[in-house]
Design an enzyme around this catalytic site. Structure first.
Site, PDB file in Angstrom:
ATOM      1  CG  HIS A 227     -49.029  -9.858  -3.703  1.00  0.00           C
ATOM      2  ND1 HIS A 227     -48.260  -9.006  -4.450  1.00  0.00           N
ATOM      3  CD2 HIS A 227     -48.204 -10.848  -3.287  1.00  0.00           C
ATOM      4  CE1 HIS A 227     -47.008  -9.464  -4.484  1.00  0.00           C
ATOM      5  NE2 HIS A 227     -46.954 -10.588  -3.803  1.00  0.00           N
ATOM      6  CD  GLU A 275     -47.129  -9.746  -0.209  1.00  0.00           C
ATOM      7  OE1 GLU A 275     -46.717 -10.703   0.467  1.00  0.00           O
ATOM      8  OE2 GLU A 275     -46.353  -9.057  -0.916  1.00  0.00           O
ATOM      9  CD  GLU A 276     -44.079  -7.453  -2.753  1.00  0.00           C
ATOM     10  OE1 GLU A 276     -43.407  -7.565  -1.711  1.00  0.00           O
ATOM     11  OE2 GLU A 276     -44.097  -8.311  -3.656  1.00  0.00           O
ATOM     12  CG  ASP A 304     -46.814 -13.943  -2.687  1.00  0.00           C
ATOM     13  OD1 ASP A 304     -46.317 -13.542  -3.740  1.00  0.00           O
ATOM     14  OD2 ASP A 304     -46.632 -13.393  -1.581  1.00  0.00           O
TER      15      ASP A 304
END
Ligand code: ZN
Length: 467
Positions: A227, A275-276, A304
């Protein structure tokens, strides 16, 4: 990583999805990919991002108490807004023995529940979102979810519950608390609580970056992802500039070898966004694959966080040997992917350790669709144990990444030697799966780990420091 730090520095210090810092990061990545001969494309998508404006939890009676956000309670992501004061009713909780709980998972749990009350619900068995929607359906005006209080390896079941309810605002406000506070509230007669949550969603428009190798069978595509977005709190150089940089450098170096040595399998390098905010980009990517696209994805490799200052060389436990109780799917082939990483590190005389194959990063949508996955992780907010410090060095009792999701996650927050080791493993695994002819997903003739990568090795700058 310097390119990504520059992108953050020029854009209010972060590279979060939907911001100019993300755009600058993307332009940097795309420029490097083009220079290496790739034709990167942007895959656009949008989603509703949760925004918490204010939060409060207080006991009105019998003992007026104001609880502290962040230590005593926290608002669940995607909690709906509300300001409710009501009596508390516990719902099918279990405070004794193994504390096994299905609290709030079934509509029947709410039999006799007085509409208008706040539901006190215990963690366990089903999603927080289901518990809260069942409570709302039973007429609850708010929900307090407390931690389960049981023993679960590598999971905190006593501290504050910090969960998410899904992708859209719940009908009623919901907060998480510690097991101790939940137990205390359950034991308090005629408790009245006030929950105040101001929240909203805002639509984020963002995009993944995808770049394919020119050679390799498209119906055997290996998706290599990291990501690219950071949290809004900081530049996100370890999380996940480190994984992005390792994937980018692997793409650049791989392009140099494939003219002379065409790949067996296509490699698709993916830089995910959102992603977050809940694995948004990778979920969208997989949702857009048709039947042939799903069947034609040989594997997903996910990276990640690779450069944590107090790192452990963690490999996803794709065979479930270390975390048999894990409930995430483990598609056939995930075990072989784990083996490739483990054998690589063993061959370098470097220790590695399994980490739970939990689905809590961008491989989630892949394994939910029966596509094998694997990857590496150098540790986040968890604390290094004495045993790990003895094997990997570093400091026991300190976080693997003391700047996790903070402003200080900058270029100084990288263990360069560790990142060098981890990124060499990335390159090795990418090359192995780009060249394997094994039926990784079939199970019967799985040979991936025994297939040498056809006499081609990638050279990384700074490799010498490793040995
Ligand atoms: Zn991350």
């Amino acid at each position: 990583m310097e390119g990504l730090q520059d992108a953050a520095d020029a854009n209010e210090g972060n590279r979060a999805a939907g911001t100019s810092g993300y755009e600058a990061s993307a332009q940097y990545i795309e420029g490097e990919l083009r220079r290496a001969g790739y034709e990167p494309v942007r895959q656009a998508f949008s989603y509703d991002q949760f925004e918490l404006i204010s939060e409060g939890l207080a006991q009105i009676s019998p003992v007026p108490t104001t609880y502290t956000a962040g230590t005593e309670f926290t608002t669940m992501s995607y909690s709906g807004p509300g300001d409710v004061t009501a009596a508390v009713t516990a719902v099918d909780i279990n405070l004794t023995g193994d504390r096994a709980s299905t609290s709030g998972c079934e509509a029947a749990d709410f039999t006799g529940f007085a509409a208008g009350d706040i539901a006190l619900i215990q963690r366990g068995t089903c999603d927080f979102g289901l518990k809260v929607s069942n409570a709302a359906a039973a007429g609850a005006t708010g929900v307090v979810i407390f931690n389960q209080g049981n023993d679960a390896p590598n999971d905190d079941r006593t501290g504050l519950v910090n969960g998410t309810l899904g992708t859209e605002l719940s009908a009623i406000p919901a907060v998480g608390v510690t097991f101790a506070l939940g137990e205390a509230l359950a034991g308090t007669e005629d408790a009245v609580l006030r929950i105040t949550v101001e929240s909203a969603v805002q639509t984020i428009n963002s995009f993944n970056i995808l770049a394919d190798t020119r050679t390799g069978a498209a119906d055997r595509t290996v998706v290599v992802g990291a990501h690219l977005d950071s949290v809004p709190e900081g530049p996100g150089i370890n999380d996940n500039g480190s994984g992005s940089a390792a994937v980018l450098e692997t793409a650049v170096q791989l392009a140099k070898t494939t003219k002379k040595n065409p790949l067996q399998n296509r490699v698709r390098f993916a830089f995910w966004s959102g992603e977050e905010d809940g694995l948004q980009g990778s979920n969208y990517y997989v949702s857009q694959l048709d039947k042939a696209g799903l069947a034609g994805t040989l594997a997903n490799l996910n990276f990640d966080m690779l450069g944590s200052p107090n790192l452990v060389r963690f490999v996803y436990d794709g065979d479930g040997s270390a975390f048999p109780e894990s409930t995430a799917p483990r598609p056939t082939g995930s075990d072989e992917i784990e083996g490739v990483f483990e054998e690589y590190f063993a061959g370098q005389d470097l220790a590695s350790a399994p980490t739970e194959f939990s689905g809590r990063s961008d491989y989630s949508a892949f394994i939910s669709n029966d596509i094998p996955a694997g990857g590496l992780f150098s540790g986040a907010e968890g604390l290094k144990t004495e045993e790990e410090a003895a094997v990997f060095g570093g400091t026991a009792g300190e976080a693997y990444d003391p700047c996790y999701h903070q402003e200080c996650d900058d270029l100084g927050n990288i263990n360069r030697r560790g990142l060098d080791q981890m990124s060499d493993a990335v390159a090795h695994a990418v090359l192995t799966f780009a060249r394997t002819e094994a039926d990784l997903r079939g199970g019967a003739d799985v040979q991936a780990r025994r297939l040498a990568p056809a006499g081609v090795e990638l050279e990384f700058r700074g490799d010498e420091a490793l040995k």
